[in-house]
Design a protein around this motif. Structure first.
Motif, PDB file in Angstrom:
ATOM      1  N   SER A  66      26.622  85.420  44.365  1.00 55.18           N
ATOM      2  CA  SER A  66      28.482  85.464  44.375  1.00 55.18           C
ATOM      3  C   SER A  66      28.957  84.951  43.831  1.00 55.18           C
ATOM      4  CB  SER A  66      28.772  86.209  45.571  1.00 55.18           C
ATOM      5  OG  SER A  66      28.352  87.393  46.209  1.00 55.18           O
ATOM      6  N   ILE A 106      26.414  81.101  44.537  1.00 54.75           N
ATOM      7  CA  ILE A 106      25.502  81.521  46.236  1.00 54.75           C
ATOM      8  C   ILE A 106      24.943  82.096  46.037  1.00 54.75           C
ATOM      9  CG2 ILE A 106      27.538  82.528  47.589  1.00 54.75           C
ATOM     10  CD1 ILE A 106      26.914  80.561  49.818  1.00 54.75           C
ATOM     11  N   GLU A 151      23.538  85.430  47.922  1.00 57.89           N
ATOM     12  CA  GLU A 151      23.540  86.352  49.013  1.00 57.89           C
ATOM     13  C   GLU A 151      21.885  86.700  49.921  1.00 57.89           C
ATOM     14  OE1 GLU A 151      26.604  86.432  50.379  1.00 57.89           O
ATOM     15  OE2 GLU A 151      28.090  85.904  49.156  1.00 57.89           O
ATOM     16  N   ARG A 152      21.542  87.266  49.228  1.00 61.71           N
ATOM     17  CA  ARG A 152      20.413  87.494  49.704  1.00 61.71           C
ATOM     18  C   ARG A 152      18.775  87.071  48.234  1.00 61.71           C
ATOM     19  NH1 ARG A 152      18.701  94.133  49.166  1.00 61.71           N
ATOM     20  NH2 ARG A 152      16.530  94.403  50.663  1.00 61.71           N
ATOM     21  N   GLU A 155      16.317  79.475  50.014  1.00 64.11           N
ATOM     22  CA  GLU A 155      16.512  80.142  51.258  1.00 64.11           C
ATOM     23  C   GLU A 155      18.905  81.107  50.876  1.00 64.11           C
ATOM     24  OE1 GLU A 155      16.871  78.076  54.461  1.00 64.11           O
ATOM     25  OE2 GLU A 155      14.830  77.739  54.627  1.00 64.11           O
ATOM     26  N   LYS A 156      18.379  82.525  51.873  1.00 63.54           N
ATOM     27  CA  LYS A 156      20.384  82.895  51.964  1.00 63.54           C
ATOM     28  C   LYS A 156      21.315  81.257  51.739  1.00 63.54           C
ATOM     29  CE  LYS A 156      23.230  86.046  54.074  1.00 63.54           C
ATOM     30  NZ  LYS A 156      23.511  86.552  55.482  1.00 63.54           N
ATOM     31  N   GLY A 157      22.435  81.673  51.326  1.00 65.13           N
ATOM     32  CA  GLY A 157      23.497  80.668  51.527  1.00 65.13           C
ATOM     33  C   GLY A 157      23.423  78.669  50.317  1.00 65.13           C
ATOM     34  N   ALA A 158      22.323  79.029  50.328  1.00 70.35           N
ATOM     35  CA  ALA A 158      22.351  77.903  48.921  1.00 70.35           C
ATOM     36  C   ALA A 158      23.133  77.844  47.476  1.00 70.35           C
ATOM     37  CB  ALA A 158      20.612  78.095  48.305  1.00 70.35           C
ATOM     38  N   VAL A 159      23.449  77.000  47.157  1.00 69.60           N
ATOM     39  CA  VAL A 159      24.751  77.528  46.353  1.00 69.60           C
ATOM     40  C   VAL A 159      23.911  77.214  44.449  1.00 69.60           C
ATOM     41  CG1 VAL A 159      26.505  76.806  45.220  1.00 69.60           C
ATOM     42  CG2 VAL A 159      26.193  76.985  47.661  1.00 69.60           C
ATOM     43  N   ASP A 162      22.474  71.196  47.562  1.00 62.44           N
ATOM     44  CA  ASP A 162      22.025  69.473  48.111  1.00 62.44           C
ATOM     45  C   ASP A 162      21.333  69.051  47.851  1.00 62.44           C
ATOM     46  OD1 ASP A 162      20.583  72.075  48.002  1.00 62.44           O
ATOM     47  OD2 ASP A 162      20.398  72.268  50.526  1.00 62.44           O
TER      48      ASP A 162
END
Length: 90
Positions: free
Chosen positions: A12, A19, A21-22, A35-39, A74
Motif C-alpha cells: 500500500s 508499506i 501489507e502481506r 516482514e509485514k510493516g516494512a516500508v 529502516d
C-alpha cells in the motif's frame, strides 16, 4: 514466452514509499525474511515516495530470474540494498 515475476508482497502507498501489507509464502520476499510493516523506499536506485502504485509495480516486476535491488526505511545509509531475484508467483 517471457515469464513475469515479482517479489511476492502486497503493498500500500504511504508517504515514505510503499508499506508491505502481506508477504506471500514461498516467494523471494519470504525467503529474504521481509516482514509485514516494512516500508520500501527505493527500488533499483529509484526513490519510491512519489511513485504511483503502477510505476512501483513496473519497477518490481520483470523477467523471472532477474534481480531487483530494494532499500527499506529502516536500512542504515551504509547498508547495501537488499537483492531479490524475481520469481513466478503462484
Amino acid at each position: 514466452v517471457e515469464r513475469i515475476g515479482g517479489l511476492g508482497v502486497q503493498i500500500s502507498k504511504v508517504s515514505e514509499g510503499f508499506i508491505i501489507e502481506r508477504v506471500y509464502t514461498n516467494t523471494p520476499a519470504e525467503q529474504q525474511g521481509v516482514e509485514k510493516g516494512a516500508v520500501i523506499v527505493e527500488v533499483n536506485g529509484v526513490e519510491t515516495y512519489d511513485l504511483s502504485t503502477y510505476d512501483f509495480l513496473q519497477l518490481t516486476t520483470g523477467t523471472v530470474g532477474s534481480e531487483v535491488m530494494v532499500r527499506f526505511l529502516d536500512d542504515l545509509p551504509e547498508d547495501p540494498p537488499h537483492r531479490f531475484v524475481r520469481a513466478i508467483l503462484e
